[in-house]
Design a protein around this motif. Sequence first.
Motif, PDB file in Angstrom:
ATOM      1  N   ASN A  41      36.213  37.800  39.068  1.00 39.93           N
ATOM      2  CA  ASN A  41      37.322  37.777  37.314  1.00 39.93           C
ATOM      3  C   ASN A  41      38.289  36.498  37.065  1.00 39.93           C
ATOM      4  O   ASN A  41      37.510  35.665  37.999  1.00 39.93           O
ATOM      5  N   THR A  42      37.632  36.162  36.115  1.00 35.98           N
ATOM      6  CA  THR A  42      37.456  35.103  35.553  1.00 35.98           C
ATOM      7  C   THR A  42      39.242  34.709  35.786  1.00 35.98           C
ATOM      8  O   THR A  42      39.488  33.191  35.379  1.00 35.98           O
ATOM      9  N   ASN A  43      40.161  35.890  36.069  1.00 40.82           N
ATOM     10  CA  ASN A  43      41.550  34.707  36.445  1.00 40.82           C
ATOM     11  C   ASN A  43      42.073  35.105  38.213  1.00 40.82           C
ATOM     12  O   ASN A  43      42.764  34.976  37.331  1.00 40.82           O
ATOM     13  N   ALA A  44      40.428  35.023  38.414  1.00 42.17           N
ATOM     14  CA  ALA A  44      41.133  34.634  39.661  1.00 42.17           C
ATOM     15  C   ALA A  44      41.752  32.918  40.204  1.00 42.17           C
ATOM     16  O   ALA A  44      41.280  31.968  39.491  1.00 42.17           O
ATOM     17  N   TYR A  45      42.564  33.155  41.504  1.00 47.86           N
ATOM     18  CA  TYR A  45      43.045  31.981  41.247  1.00 47.86           C
ATOM     19  C   TYR A  45      42.237  30.329  42.161  1.00 47.86           C
ATOM     20  O   TYR A  45      42.270  29.800  41.791  1.00 47.86           O
ATOM     21  N   SER A  46      40.885  31.409  42.876  1.00 55.68           N
ATOM     22  CA  SER A  46      40.028  30.910  42.917  1.00 55.68           C
ATOM     23  C   SER A  46      38.481  31.064  41.749  1.00 55.68           C
ATOM     24  O   SER A  46      38.386  32.276  41.333  1.00 55.68           O
ATOM     25  N   PHE A  47      37.946  29.669  42.104  1.00 54.73           N
ATOM     26  CA  PHE A  47      36.590  29.928  41.379  1.00 54.73           C
ATOM     27  C   PHE A  47      34.957  29.075  42.419  1.00 54.73           C
ATOM     28  O   PHE A  47      35.700  28.299  43.032  1.00 54.73           O
ATOM     29  N   SER A  48      33.950  30.209  41.747  1.00 55.88           N
ATOM     30  CA  SER A  48      33.006  30.114  42.994  1.00 55.88           C
ATOM     31  C   SER A  48      31.296  30.311  41.996  1.00 55.88           C
ATOM     32  O   SER A  48      31.454  31.332  41.394  1.00 55.88           O
ATOM     33  N   LEU A  49      31.095  29.208  41.715  1.00 53.32           N
ATOM     34  CA  LEU A  49      29.998  29.299  41.113  1.00 53.32           C
ATOM     35  C   LEU A  49      28.905  30.270  41.546  1.00 53.32           C
ATOM     36  O   LEU A  49      27.996  31.030  41.502  1.00 53.32           O
TER      37      LEU A  49
END
Length: 546
Positions: A407-415
């Motif tokens: 989800n691109t709206n997630a609180y965190s981001f992981s490549l």
Amino acid sequence: MRALIVDDEARVRKAVRLLVDWEEHGIQEVAEAGSGNEAIELIRHNKPELVITDMLMDAGNGLELMTWISEFAESVKFIVVSGHNDFELVRSTVRHGGIDYILKPIDAEAINAAVAKAVADWRAEERERVDQRQQNIRLNEIRPVYGEKLLSSLINDSNTAESSLRRLRADGVIPELTDTVRLLLLQVDADDGPLLQRFGKNSDLLHFSIINICNEFLPPHRRGIAFKYWGASDEIILLLWSGHEAVAELIERVNQGLFHTLQRRMHFGVAAAGALPQSLPGQYAEAGLAIRRRNLLRGDNYLHTLLTESQDAGRVGDVSRLRFADVQEDWKIAVLSGGNEQRIAAAAQKWIDGLSHGGIVTPEMLDQWRSDTLSFRERLLRETLGDDAGTVLTALLQEDQQHRAPNTNAYSFSLFAWRDWAVDLMNRMSRAISERQAKEKYVIGDIIKYIDQHYTSELSLQEIASRFFVSREYISRKFKQEFGINFSDYLSKYRIEKAKLLMLNPNLKISQIAEMVGIHDVKYFSKVFKKLEGVSPKEYRHKLPS
């Protein structure tokens, strides 16, 4: 029900206790007080529904007690029992809402009649209070929804925006003199399973909690309001009509509150302030675009405006942006490698390395990448599987529900999560293509066997298609792919090869050989033979060794 007898003479209190038929009136508890002051304390703690009191007492008289009851315990019914036939005392009793004024010595019938009336009045009023409480509960349930709809309509319904604003001002939601507003957009991560679990998987309850936390930091100076936006399922809007310049500080404080309560910090898209309500649709679009263009590689930044995001993009503008076209050929080779895991993993990693090298990754970019990869998948399936691509694509789309992209709206981001998604996508594509191609080879193999067993009979493309439950076009395409010729040419060549073997027998006539290989017209047989071999059947036979 509970009753309280107030008199400074114990014998009077005892008389009242004995004369009243408490059970008949539904009164289960009866307490006593020797003064008005003592009665007030008992009323505070025991909360009786009925008070029977003397009028003249040393420590707090009946008049003082009645005054206190009418001000602080207005639901309590009271009856005065007094030895003084004084008009002023009677008038005071009536003025303060007393049920009756009974003279001593007490008459049993009179006091029971007064108690009955007091109990009936209290119960009637209690029913009204209950109905009012229930109505208030319903209104409190409806009012937030009503307010959310009105606030949302300021953004998504230009036809009713002005009338909605008037109603919101009349209800005191938006101050009368407010003419400038600034919109902040908070997007909730709908895939945050652990957080939703804490709220019983009830997203409405989660949104309610987030809105309450946001509103805690707005009321002190009536700065604005937070509400659930009815135009999108996972969006919360904050409207600020004062303190626009301190928005960064506000977001920091809100996020501290969110982290303290939910252990989460959230991203806010912020638009430039504008006129109320005309600018709100544009502000909403601007804030949403700022969220979509935020740099996911900078996870510590929670305030996003188009200005700051464009500045961020400008800092890495000299770095070549990776496009899907740059890795498409690697992905194609990996998918068609027959499930080579190393090649697929390398293709996915090359994509991730290219993304991180650019210095900026936004939700907008990832959404475009996801769209590009799905288009690539459809093109490759149609290229490799032809008419069967539709069936395979449908199955893969169903699988996608269980293999969703992060989800691109997630609180965190992981490549790494996106790399794993790319690996899974390519693996599923590769497996689907390989399985379909294997099945197709199996079908073509069965058709070849059938031709081998029945070439002497009348064979047609339609008959073969019907027998193997495939289309004529499918057979023609597959024969072209496998053998470089169509079905008819393959059958003719197969029969001529068999005929050449039969010609080794000098005792068989040409007409007999033509019949034996399934061609019943000897002239047509000769024509086909010459076309394929360059000579007539007779000439071919003459060249054979004796």
